[in-house]
Write a protein that holds these residues in place. Structure first.
Motif, PDB file in Angstrom:
ATOM      1  N   VAL A 147       0.860  -1.182   0.000  1.00  0.00           N
ATOM      2  CA  VAL A 147       0.000   0.000   0.000  1.00  0.00           C
ATOM      3  C   VAL A 147       0.899   1.236   0.000  1.00  0.00           C
ATOM      4  O   VAL A 147       1.737   1.406   0.892  1.00  0.00           O
ATOM      5  CB  VAL A 147      -0.924   0.035   1.230  1.00  0.00           C
ATOM      6  CG1 VAL A 147      -1.892   1.210   1.130  1.00  0.00           C
ATOM      7  CG2 VAL A 147      -1.702  -1.268   1.358  1.00  0.00           C
ATOM      8  N   LEU A 148       0.733   2.079  -0.997  1.00  0.00           N
ATOM      9  CA  LEU A 148       1.480   3.325  -1.087  1.00  0.00           C
ATOM     10  C   LEU A 148       0.850   4.338  -0.137  1.00  0.00           C
ATOM     11  O   LEU A 148      -0.358   4.592  -0.211  1.00  0.00           O
ATOM     12  CB  LEU A 148       1.448   3.853  -2.519  1.00  0.00           C
ATOM     13  CG  LEU A 148       2.241   5.119  -2.813  1.00  0.00           C
ATOM     14  CD1 LEU A 148       3.730   4.816  -2.808  1.00  0.00           C
ATOM     15  CD2 LEU A 148       1.820   5.704  -4.161  1.00  0.00           C
ATOM     16  N   VAL A 149       1.651   4.914   0.754  1.00  0.00           N
ATOM     17  CA  VAL A 149       1.096   5.823   1.752  1.00  0.00           C
ATOM     18  C   VAL A 149       1.986   7.047   1.921  1.00  0.00           C
ATOM     19  O   VAL A 149       3.180   7.023   1.624  1.00  0.00           O
ATOM     20  CB  VAL A 149       0.937   5.141   3.140  1.00  0.00           C
ATOM     21  CG1 VAL A 149       0.000   3.960   3.066  1.00  0.00           C
ATOM     22  CG2 VAL A 149       2.286   4.738   3.712  1.00  0.00           C
ATOM     23  N   GLN A 150       1.369   8.119   2.393  1.00  0.00           N
ATOM     24  CA  GLN A 150       2.105   9.246   2.950  1.00  0.00           C
ATOM     25  C   GLN A 150       1.687   9.374   4.405  1.00  0.00           C
ATOM     26  O   GLN A 150       0.502   9.521   4.708  1.00  0.00           O
ATOM     27  CB  GLN A 150       1.837  10.558   2.215  1.00  0.00           C
ATOM     28  CG  GLN A 150       2.747  11.687   2.731  1.00  0.00           C
ATOM     29  CD  GLN A 150       2.404  13.027   2.124  1.00  0.00           C
ATOM     30  OE1 GLN A 150       1.252  13.424   2.109  1.00  0.00           O
ATOM     31  NE2 GLN A 150       3.398  13.734   1.628  1.00  0.00           N
ATOM     32  N   ARG A 151       2.659   9.293   5.300  1.00  0.00           N
ATOM     33  CA  ARG A 151       2.379   9.380   6.727  1.00  0.00           C
ATOM     34  C   ARG A 151       2.408  10.838   7.170  1.00  0.00           C
ATOM     35  O   ARG A 151       3.086  11.677   6.579  1.00  0.00           O
ATOM     36  CB  ARG A 151       3.398   8.558   7.516  1.00  0.00           C
ATOM     37  CG  ARG A 151       3.387   7.089   7.107  1.00  0.00           C
ATOM     38  CD  ARG A 151       4.209   6.224   8.029  1.00  0.00           C
ATOM     39  NE  ARG A 151       5.629   6.519   7.970  1.00  0.00           N
ATOM     40  CZ  ARG A 151       6.573   5.783   8.563  1.00  0.00           C
ATOM     41  NH1 ARG A 151       6.216   4.717   9.273  1.00  0.00           N
ATOM     42  NH2 ARG A 151       7.845   6.099   8.466  1.00  0.00           N
ATOM     43  N   ALA A 152       1.672  11.124   8.221  1.00  0.00           N
ATOM     44  CA  ALA A 152       1.596  12.496   8.719  1.00  0.00           C
ATOM     45  C   ALA A 152       2.926  12.960   9.293  1.00  0.00           C
ATOM     46  O   ALA A 152       3.278  14.135   9.203  1.00  0.00           O
ATOM     47  CB  ALA A 152       0.497  12.605   9.778  1.00  0.00           C
ATOM     48  N   THR A 153       3.679  12.038   9.882  1.00  0.00           N
ATOM     49  CA  THR A 153       4.988  12.371  10.437  1.00  0.00           C
ATOM     50  C   THR A 153       5.993  11.331   9.978  1.00  0.00           C
ATOM     51  O   THR A 153       5.636  10.183   9.667  1.00  0.00           O
ATOM     52  CB  THR A 153       4.955  12.394  11.973  1.00  0.00           C
ATOM     53  OG1 THR A 153       4.514  11.115  12.452  1.00  0.00           O
ATOM     54  CG2 THR A 153       4.025  13.472  12.485  1.00  0.00           C
ATOM     55  N   ALA A 154       7.254  11.716   9.936  1.00  0.00           N
ATOM     56  CA  ALA A 154       8.315  10.822   9.495  1.00  0.00           C
ATOM     57  C   ALA A 154       9.111  10.322  10.685  1.00  0.00           C
ATOM     58  O   ALA A 154       9.335  11.050  11.652  1.00  0.00           O
ATOM     59  CB  ALA A 154       9.245  11.534   8.513  1.00  0.00           C
ATOM     60  N   GLU A 155       9.524   9.063  10.604  1.00  0.00           N
ATOM     61  CA  GLU A 155      10.436   8.536  11.604  1.00  0.00           C
ATOM     62  C   GLU A 155      11.826   9.132  11.373  1.00  0.00           C
ATOM     63  O   GLU A 155      12.117   9.706  10.325  1.00  0.00           O
ATOM     64  CB  GLU A 155      10.498   7.005  11.500  1.00  0.00           C
ATOM     65  CG  GLU A 155       9.149   6.316  11.670  1.00  0.00           C
ATOM     66  CD  GLU A 155       8.586   6.464  13.063  1.00  0.00           C
ATOM     67  OE1 GLU A 155       9.391   6.644  14.001  1.00  0.00           O
ATOM     68  OE2 GLU A 155       7.350   6.421  13.213  1.00  0.00           O
TER      69      GLU A 155
END
Length: 294
Positions: A109-117
């Motif tokens: 699943v291609l996603v954009q997360r709200a915050t990055a690790e």
């Protein structure tokens, strides 16, 4: 029985399961003030083997059916929670939280997360086991929705309405237009339609096909005084379907120069919906009053 909202007009979206045993159906309200990228107002899954119908939470976006593993319908709710509804289940499982946008990808699943690790881009793939794999180049803005074409090309719409697609030639994100409300890949994956308002539709050619449309140059096809309704691609990727008031029109977008619209049917202001079936061999039109051929 599923209770659908009452409204003047709308459009249907269908998401067929990989085995053809189930279909998710969304009903979208369509008026000149509604942002048509918004999730459906009513959503349900129909299991065709037994006719069972399962209502799903309203205002939930359908991501699609999982490309591998057991049959699951993937959903994204307004809180940014990615959900999976297994076949036969009545309640979805939680897969991930803090997701801005998601799309089906052949490898997950291609996603954009709200915050990055730490040390990671927020743009990438979620695998079946929940592992995250970053993918460069990252989508450059906070995303609202992603769509993947049949050939794997990715397009995304930012929260501020900027439409971008990932060029496979140089692996960079290119801006197509700003102030966009809705976009959709053609079935062949060579063209993008987009709307800056409910009254117009433009198209851009993103491939080197023999279209008269110049590559990467947006072209306005239609602008009306009343909203276009039920706008959708025809399976040949060269025609669009839409309602102009009570008339269903077929618009040829690449007729070797110029554009030609053909009136298919009049529904006498019956608040209609239309869907193309069987690769364009059949066209289903529903209305409150008897339709007449134009």
């Amino acid at each position: 029985e599923v209770r659908l909202p009452t409204h003047r007009s709308g459009r249907l979206t269908f998401f067929w399961g990989p085995n053809g045993n189930a279909v998710a159906v969304g009903l979208h309200r369509a008026d000149e003030t509604e942002d048509v990228v918004s999730p459906p107002d009513s959503l349900a899954v129909i299991e065709l083997s037994n006719g069972r119908l399962r209502p799903l939470p309203a205002r939930t976006r359908v991501v699609g059916w999982a490309p591998s593993g057991p049959e699951r319908l993937l959903l994204l709710n307004g809180d940014g929670t990615l959900l999976a509804l297994p076949a036969g289940a009545t309640k979805p499982d939680e897969l991930a939280t803090g997701i801005l946008a998601a799309a089906i990808h052949p490898r997950g699943v291609l996603v954009q997360r709200a915050t990055a690790e730490a040390g990671e881009t927020p743009f990438g793939l979620l695998r079946n086991g929940g592992d995250f794999q970053a993918l460069p180049p990252a989508f450059p803005e906070p995303a609202r929705v992603f769509q993947m074409a049949s050939d794997g090309t990715i397009a995304g719409l930012s929260r501020d309405g900027t439409l971008l697609f990932l060029s496979t030639e140089d692996q960079t994100w290119r801006v197509i237009a700003e102030g966009v409300r809705r976009f959709a890949w053609s079935p062949a994956g060579n063209k993008l339609l987009y709307q800056e308002s409910a009254f117009d539709v433009s198209v851009v050619n993103v491939s080197e096909d023999r279209s008269v449309l110049e590559k990467l140059r947006p072209e306005l096809l239609v602008r009306l005084s009343l909203p276009l309704r039920n706008l959708q691609w025809f399976p040949d990727s060269q025609h669009l379907l839409y309602f102009d008031q009570d008339v269903l029109r077929l618009l040829e977008i690449d007729p070797r120069g110029g554009h030609r619209a053909e009136n298919l049917v009049s529904v006498d202001r019956g608040d209609p919906l239309a869907a193309v079936l069987d690769d364009g061999a059949f066209l289903l039109v529903t209305a409150r009053r008897e339709a007449s051929a134009g």
